[in-house]
Design an enzyme around this catalytic site. Structure first.
Site, PDB file in Angstrom:
ATOM      1  CB  SER A  68     -18.345 -17.878  -8.619  1.00  9.95           C
ATOM      2  OG  SER A  68     -18.703 -19.228  -8.461  1.00  9.95           O
TER       3      SER A  68
ATOM      4  CG  HIS B  86     -18.387 -13.277  -8.674  1.00  8.16           C
ATOM      5  ND1 HIS B  86     -17.331 -13.107  -7.805  1.00  8.16           N
ATOM      6  CD2 HIS B  86     -19.044 -14.397  -8.275  1.00  8.16           C
ATOM      7  CE1 HIS B  86     -17.345 -14.099  -6.919  1.00  8.16           C
ATOM      8  NE2 HIS B  86     -18.367 -14.885  -7.186  1.00  8.16           N
TER       9      HIS B  86
ATOM     10  CE  LYS C 201     -18.681 -13.447  -3.863  1.00 11.78           C
ATOM     11  NZ  LYS C 201     -19.475 -13.693  -2.676  1.00 11.78           N
TER      12      LYS C 201
END
Ligand code: PLP
Length: 372
Positions: free
Chosen positions: A158, A186, A217
């Site tokens: 990350s 991610h 996200k």
């Protein structure tokens, strides 16, 4: 904390300054997508705003099951389970599966929620050097053979934006009869030909026992999921304390997440991923050409190593004066001496915005002695 005055788009108003946003995890721009907003409103209209209780008491709504079925189909696993956040997922899943007498092998750069989940489990935790597969193999050979073994890794790291070596991790987990858990916070929605994540990118998603991902996200909503076998999911329903002892996700969030999976899994999702990929390459290549150390980034997360905390925060401040917002990252999120600006790209950035940003970043970088 900075104060944002509008929705999370590539152009923002932060602390009363107009700026280009270069540090959001809203990679595909879905946080402000009309389909997600509409789905959230419809869900609230029909089901109300709160879920009322934990899933195991009276907070299990048809939207939870619909989202889990959609995620399981998307990830091609037998089952899925949603959690209230990525943090809640990791601190729930790991202690549920692992306990005293077991060993967890965890990449040194794994996210804090994995670190905390491993600590909560009371297992022995062996932190292997970042992405160092020979070291992991050695540590596994040396470890006590009794008990369960879990290898856990971020799919995309990350704060560094590099990728776990999933093919090698799959080989090692098979060799040592371990479980493999990948936190794809991610990678979900972004990586792989169809956005199914890091496992799809490497062609090994079916070999990962526990695929965790987040909905806050690239998917633009909120919450997290685990996609796994029916047995593992049933076990988590009965054992994961962050799942059992917490009020479940509310309808609007579930509605938005369902719409987000639909967008990610559509031709629009494909187009957004292509834009993000192009933006990432353009931006990272330009920063490298300007003499910055982008720390081995391979994805839409592009860090620029500054070193000490003070120049890092000065970099952020000077950039904001030029109309660019990128938050400086310091300990405890990253090791001291590796303070950085963590730039993140969005599909909705334009080439012009990115080129102008690189010019400003390079000028300030030179002024602070961060690049050549
Ligand atoms: C790798 C990783 N795992 C888990 C999380 C936590 O997810 P959430 O923000 O949904 O709690 C994050 C978020 O920053 C992350 O980067």
């Amino acid at each position: 904390m900075r104060r944002f005055e509008r929705s999370q788009t590539s152009r923002i108003t932060v602390d009363e300054c107009e700026a280009l946003l270069l540090c959001s995890n809203n990679y595909l721009g879905l946080a402000d997508h009309p389909m997600l907003k509409k789905a959230a409103m419809l869900a609230a209209e029909r089901f109300g705003v709160g879920s009322g209780a934990s899933r195991l008491v009276s907070g299990n709504m048809e939207l939870h099951t619909a989202l889990e079925n959609r995620i399981a189909a998307f990830k091609a696993t037998e089952a899925a389970l949603v959690f209230n956040s990525g943090y809640a997922a990791n601190t729930g899943i790991i202690p549920a599966l692992m306990g005293r007498g077991d060993i967890i092998f965890s990449d040194r750069l794994n996210h804090a929620s994995i670190v905390d989940g491993a600590l909560l489990s009371r297992s022995k935790v062996v932190r292997y050097p970042h992405n160092d597969m020979p070291a992991l193999r050695r540590l596994m050979e040396q470890a006590d053979a009794g008990g369960r073994r879990l290898i856990v890794t971020d799919g995309v790291f990350s704060m560094d934006g590099d990728l776990a070596n999933l093919p090698e991790l799959v080989a090692i987990k098979k060799e040592f009869n371990a479980l493999l858990m990948v936190d794809d916070a991610h990678g979900t929605g972004v990586l792989g030909a169809t956005g199914r994540g890091t496992g799809e990118l490497f062609g090994c998603q079916h070999e990962i026992d526990i695929q965790m991902g987040t909905l806050g996200k690239a998917l633009g909503s909120f919450g997290a999921y685990v996609a796994a076998s029916r047995v593992i999911v049933d076990y988590l329903i009965n054992k994961a304390r962050s799942f059992i002892f917490s009020t479940s996700l509310p309808p609007a969030v579930l509605g938005a997440s369902l719409a987000a999976v639909d967008v990610v899994d559509s031709t629009e999702g494909q187009r957004l991923r292509q834009c993000l990929g192009k933006n990432t390459l353009r931006f990272r290549n330009a920063l490298n050409a300007s003499g910055f150390d982008t720390m081995g980034s391979e994805t839409q997360i592009v860090p620029v190593c500054v070193g000490q905390a003070e120049p890092t925060m000065e970099f952020t401040r000077l950039l904001l004066e030029k109309g660019i917002f990128a938050q400086g990252i310091r300990p405890p999120t990253v090791p001291a001496e590796t303070c950085r600006l963590r730039f993140t790209l969005m599909a909705t950035h334009t080439e012009r915005e990115l080129d102008e940003a690189v010019t400003a970043i390079a000028a300030i970088g030179k002024q602070l002695g961060v690049c050549r």
